[in-house]
Write a protein that holds these residues in place. Structure first.
Motif, PDB file in Angstrom:
ATOM      1  N   THR A  28      28.057  88.255  59.506  1.00  0.00           N
ATOM      2  CA  THR A  28      28.297  87.869  58.114  1.00  0.00           C
ATOM      3  C   THR A  28      27.008  88.114  57.333  1.00  0.00           C
ATOM      4  N   PRO A  29      26.735  89.381  56.994  1.00  0.00           N
ATOM      5  CA  PRO A  29      25.472  89.691  56.319  1.00  0.00           C
ATOM      6  C   PRO A  29      25.499  89.374  54.823  1.00  0.00           C
ATOM      7  N   ILE A  30      24.334  88.990  54.329  1.00  0.00           N
ATOM      8  CA  ILE A  30      24.175  88.616  52.919  1.00  0.00           C
ATOM      9  C   ILE A  30      23.104  89.516  52.309  1.00  0.00           C
ATOM     10  N   PRO A  31      23.392  90.159  51.184  1.00  0.00           N
ATOM     11  CA  PRO A  31      22.343  90.932  50.523  1.00  0.00           C
ATOM     12  C   PRO A  31      21.362  89.974  49.829  1.00  0.00           C
ATOM     13  N   VAL A  32      20.052  90.163  50.055  1.00  0.00           N
ATOM     14  CA  VAL A  32      19.045  89.245  49.490  1.00  0.00           C
ATOM     15  C   VAL A  32      17.970  90.044  48.747  1.00  0.00           C
TER      16      VAL A  32
ATOM     17  N   HIS B  77      17.021  93.829  48.520  1.00  0.00           N
ATOM     18  CA  HIS B  77      15.824  94.256  49.253  1.00  0.00           C
ATOM     19  C   HIS B  77      16.181  94.485  50.727  1.00  0.00           C
ATOM     20  N   THR B  78      16.928  93.545  51.277  1.00  0.00           N
ATOM     21  CA  THR B  78      17.419  93.713  52.637  1.00  0.00           C
ATOM     22  C   THR B  78      18.681  92.883  52.796  1.00  0.00           C
ATOM     23  N   TRP B  79      19.225  92.893  53.992  1.00  0.00           N
ATOM     24  CA  TRP B  79      20.427  92.118  54.296  1.00  0.00           C
ATOM     25  C   TRP B  79      20.109  91.173  55.437  1.00  0.00           C
ATOM     26  N   VAL B  80      20.569  89.936  55.321  1.00  0.00           N
ATOM     27  CA  VAL B  80      20.245  88.906  56.309  1.00  0.00           C
ATOM     28  C   VAL B  80      21.539  88.263  56.801  1.00  0.00           C
ATOM     29  N   GLU B  81      21.610  88.111  58.117  1.00  0.00           N
ATOM     30  CA  GLU B  81      22.773  87.419  58.674  1.00  0.00           C
ATOM     31  C   GLU B  81      22.770  85.950  58.225  1.00  0.00           C
ATOM     32  N   HIS B  82      23.955  85.438  57.951  1.00  0.00           N
ATOM     33  CA  HIS B  82      24.113  84.028  57.631  1.00  0.00           C
ATOM     34  C   HIS B  82      23.399  83.164  58.688  1.00  0.00           C
ATOM     35  N   ALA B  83      23.518  83.545  59.965  1.00  0.00           N
ATOM     36  CA  ALA B  83      22.936  82.762  61.065  1.00  0.00           C
ATOM     37  C   ALA B  83      21.398  82.784  61.039  1.00  0.00           C
ATOM     38  N   ASP B  84      20.805  83.773  60.372  1.00  0.00           N
ATOM     39  CA  ASP B  84      19.344  83.795  60.213  1.00  0.00           C
ATOM     40  C   ASP B  84      18.907  83.131  58.914  1.00  0.00           C
ATOM     41  N   TRP B  85      19.726  83.344  57.920  1.00  0.00           N
ATOM     42  CA  TRP B  85      19.351  82.856  56.588  1.00  0.00           C
ATOM     43  C   TRP B  85      19.303  81.336  56.551  1.00  0.00           C
ATOM     44  N   LEU B  86      20.271  80.678  57.183  1.00  0.00           N
ATOM     45  CA  LEU B  86      20.360  79.223  57.072  1.00  0.00           C
ATOM     46  C   LEU B  86      19.160  78.525  57.740  1.00  0.00           C
ATOM     47  N   PRO B  87      18.794  78.845  59.000  1.00  0.00           N
ATOM     48  CA  PRO B  87      17.590  78.238  59.591  1.00  0.00           C
ATOM     49  C   PRO B  87      16.334  78.605  58.788  1.00  0.00           C
TER      50      PRO B  87
END
Lengths: 557, 557
Positions: free
Chosen positions: A96-100, A179-189
């Motif tokens: 579940t990637p998120i653009p950030v 700038h990049t894309w971050v998995e929900h599982a990485d973004w939350l922690p």
């Protein structure tokens, strides 16, 4: 006394679970249903493949559930003190990637993009990127076959780079702004520990593993040249991805003062690296070599582990083989069915035979469980949402064969349940053909508790004992175990699992007579599976209907 | 002024129709629903293949409907006098054989057998005799291949000798008690004319034709040696079957005094030889070379004719090619689909999506007709009741492919309608491959009037104009035409049809855009048809689901 919190971000809601590290018992829990979209999912009426999620819901849910959970705990046990919480763990759906942006903030938080569907979190079950998945598979087949070996030979539309490439093609303005894309599982922690800036962000091994084609074998993520061949702009993403990833025995960092205040927890307590829900659900269900954990929900995730002493297993059609993705020191092997409960939900919600009363799960199950194996003459393929394992092909659909003029709804319901069992066995068999045995299956997820008929059918079809995980919230429990280990309550996960997990007393064992019928039906399922699912497989299907009628004649009441 | 009466014995009821011979207009009609069984059919809960009928219902229905019809006619037109009725014709379902005693009385009229299911009329759609049908086919293939040439290469479980042989095997006491077996279509005119004694009974060419393997080529019915090889006791039946059969331009005899009294008709007026409903329905619909008549009801009967100047056509999978079975001087070629309306009825009555309101024919059709061809992504096989033409195989079942998690009931409904259209085209194509062209299709039966969506789909799929027969009661009209010809109102059937038949003004013409989509779907239907229906046909089906999704993507709203 010490406690840990597990945060479990599901498809429609997030749950916080507070557990006693001594035995895994639950002191309190709280759930928040995502506010935006339909059941928390942003849809597009003109494209049934699209499924997005609002990242804002993730933060609202975080605060609401942890606060509510702690309040409940204090009410339930006046001796409980939030200061006794020693760590947090997080699991989410994925990929579940998120653009950030450059600070690691979701683009969806910028007013300019807040309503842009492409700027939201791209939920695991978004299938808009099937063309890009095929493109990535094709390029990897020619140029980087090693990338495909660890993900079962086919890159999926559900995964990281397929989705990003589809964004680049279908909404370039969002891709350019990210700038990049971050998995929900990485973004939350990262949010909890103030490490969301991409320059310091830690990415987890579970999500990176096969779904983002990360492996130590080739030094990390796919190389820039490969990504550039897909699209020059995608090559630029390469510089934003790190060389190293982390398993759940590592912390993402310590809880920030700000979030400690917001949540009512001690500042500085460790937040474990995140992982996908299925993987931490497997930990919470007591996964170990020989024990498959099957998370049964709208879809299924099937996980097995093997110690990492030998070489890395390469199993065609198995989507994820990653060292340390589930348990440290073990290869985690991941499989799954694209739809399980969702297929039964389809029958109940979309077809609703006989109306709301007689077309509900309870009424259909009550009638279906009275049927004998084979007596309906029906056989189905469980592909209404594609086939994740072993075919790794979203462009497949459901099939039902054997209808007469007397076929009844409960017969169809049971055939759909049986189809998912045949799909489950196909996965177990594939593992076993490549030396990864399954002696018993531990299931978790709502269906395991709710539907004894299904559990018995699975035991009969797979020929294995079906156990049910003691905890009703194994994903959140697994996340809490990660929090407990990060917080120092246990030296390793094995000891933590022994203390904190267990099975329910009710065990579903194969019934010999049923096994015989299901062996014959499974042979027919395999014929249909190969004929419709495998290019070049010429199956002679002219006996399928006749054999079904024969089985029906032999098993009717 | 002269009138004729047509008696039409259907699956659930019998109808009498009184028509003016001048133009075929209806003066009066009356219907009687058979009293015994479920909707007039005697069933066996433990065997869904069984379908029988009480012969007593045939006589009760005869008296009630003719009386009521004449009464109505007198009320409608005080100038009408029953003495103006110049002849009667009769059609029935078939093959519907009845076991009778030495006097030609049904065994079911004997107290000893009145409740014995095997002593009743064996309704056309009784499929208990599939094993015997295979046995007869197998023996004929080895010893009398010529028998199979006229019935499409496979003898059906619906036919005369299959049923009798199954009775011999499953209820030998009934077989032993029967002197011979008589088709309903022969028995009824015989009763009316006092000729039911097997020694004088005339049997009609239409029923004898292929369904009882009668042909002048081999001197009549199958020879005693052949029947004896099936079973010695069956061989004895041979002596009770005549050498000669009669077309509808011959009379069965004159109406007896007793029946003239009972019915209120002039004694002695001719009763034409009977025929099956479909065949007289074709006559009543204006069948002629190039004009296929498609009788659309629970199943379909598709009839074409070709002049009998050339040699007899031999067409694989076409069940009946009989000189004079439809029109004198023409080969009648008979095909059909084992279920059409029954498939839609199954969805509505057994599945009833959403309940009685939203799951009814009207509601589903209203939604389904808004869908574009191909947009559902669904494809079905129309085999829920087996496949009569061109596979001649009752041991086939339904199939639906293309379901997603969003498939809606109206999409399934439309897919089932389309499946029957593809089945119809398969028949048209088979005729054409063997030199019997169809330029336009005249349909009759309730569905033709009730469902414009279906008619348009059939036009689009077959690429031919679909016309609707003017009369709503074409079978009864055809029977009345036979009565009119027998009564001397016309020199032949061609002249009689010109005077007494016609089409409705609404014509359904193919829509080019729809034809393009349906050509692609039909290619997929053919793949499934051959893969599941033909032994030894290895079809690669791995592109079927993908092509359906492609068509869906291209045609969604």
């Amino acid at each position: 006394m010490s406690y840990a919190i597990g945060l479990d971000y599901g498809t429609n809601s997030v749950r916080a679970l507070l557990v006693d590290t001594a035995d895994g018992s639950e002191l309190a829990t709280a759930v928040y249903d995502y506010e935006h979209g339909e059941n928390g999912i942003l849809l597009d009426g003109s494209n049934h493949n699209l499924a997005r999620q609002s990242p804002a819901d993730y933060l609202t849910g975080l605060e609401r559930t942890v606060r509510q959970c702690l309040d409940s705990a204090v009410r339930a046990d006046p001796g409980f003190d939030p200061k006794q919480v020693i760590g947090l763990g997080v699991d989410t759906t994925g990929s579940t990637p998120i653009p950030v942006d450059q600070q690691g903030r979701p683009l969806a938080f910028h007013p300019k993009y807040q309503d842009h569907l492409a700027a939201q979190a791209w939920l695991w079950k978004d299938h808009t990127a099937h063309a890009e998945a095929a493109e990535i598979t094709e390029l990897a087949r020619r140029r980087r076959p090693e990338y495909l070996n660890v993900c079962g030979g086919t890159y999926s539309s559900e995964w990281f780079f397929s989705k990003i490439l589809h964004c680049l093609r279908s909404a370039p303005e969002v891709f350019e702004a990210a700038h990049t894309w971050v998995e929900h599982a990485d973004w939350l922690p990262a949010v909890l520990t103030g490490t969301e800036n991409p320059q310091v962000l830690r990415r987890n091994r579970c999500a990176a593993g096969h779904k983002a084609m990360f492996s130590d074998q080739w030094g990390g993520y796919p190389d820039r040249e490969f990504l550039t061949q897909l699209d020059a702009r995608l090559g630029n993403l390469s510089g934003t991805l790190p060389k190293q990833t982390f398993a759940i025995d590592e912390p993402a960092g310590g809880l920030t003062e700000m979030w400690a205040d917001k949540l009512g927890l001690p500042a500085g307590i460790p937040v474990a690296m995140g992982a996908f829900d299925a993987h931490l659900g497997a930990v919470g269900s007591g996964i170990a070599p020989g024990v498959m954990v099957k998370i049964l929900g709208t879809s299924s995730c099937d996980l097995v582990v093997r110690d990492n002493h030998g070489s890395q297993p390469e199993i065609p059609g198995i989507c994820g083989v990653v060292d340390g993705s589930v348990l440290p020191g073990h290869y985690g092997l991941e499989a799954g069915q694209s739809a399980v409960g969702d297929i039964f939900n389809w029958l109940v919600n979309y077809i609703q035979p006989g109306g709301p009363q007689s077309g509900g799960h309870a009424a259909l199950t009550a009638k279906a469980e009275k049927l004998k194996p084979g007596q309906s003459g029906l056989l189905a393929l469980d592909w209404n949402n594609g086939n994740r394992t072993v075919l790794v092909d979203q462009r497949l659909t459901g099939l039902l064969v054997g209808q007469t003029l007397h076929t009844r709804p409960e017969e169809i319901y049971r055939a759909l349940v049986e189809a998912t069992a045949f799909g489950a066995l196909t996965i177990v068999n594939r593992f076993e053909e490549y030396g990864v045995a399954t002696e018993k299956i531990v299931s978790c997820g709502g269906i395991s508790d709710k539907n004894e008929m299904l559990m018995q059918i699975y035991a009969d079809v797979t020929g294995r004992e079906m156990l049910v995980s003691k905890s009703a919230q194994t994903c959140a429990l697994g996340a809490a175990i990660a929090g407990a280990v990060a917080g120092g309550a246990f030296p390793d996960f094995h000891v933590a699992q022994q203390a904190m997990t267990g099975y329910k007393s009710k065990v579903f064992r194969p019934i010999t007579a049923n096994q015989g019928v299901y062996r014959r039906l499974f042979a027919l399922y395999q014929q249909l599976h190969d004929a419709f699912g495998i290019a070049g497989a010429d199956e002679n299907l002219s006996q399928v209907m006749k054999e079904l009628l024969k089985i029906k004649d032999e098993n009717r009441g």
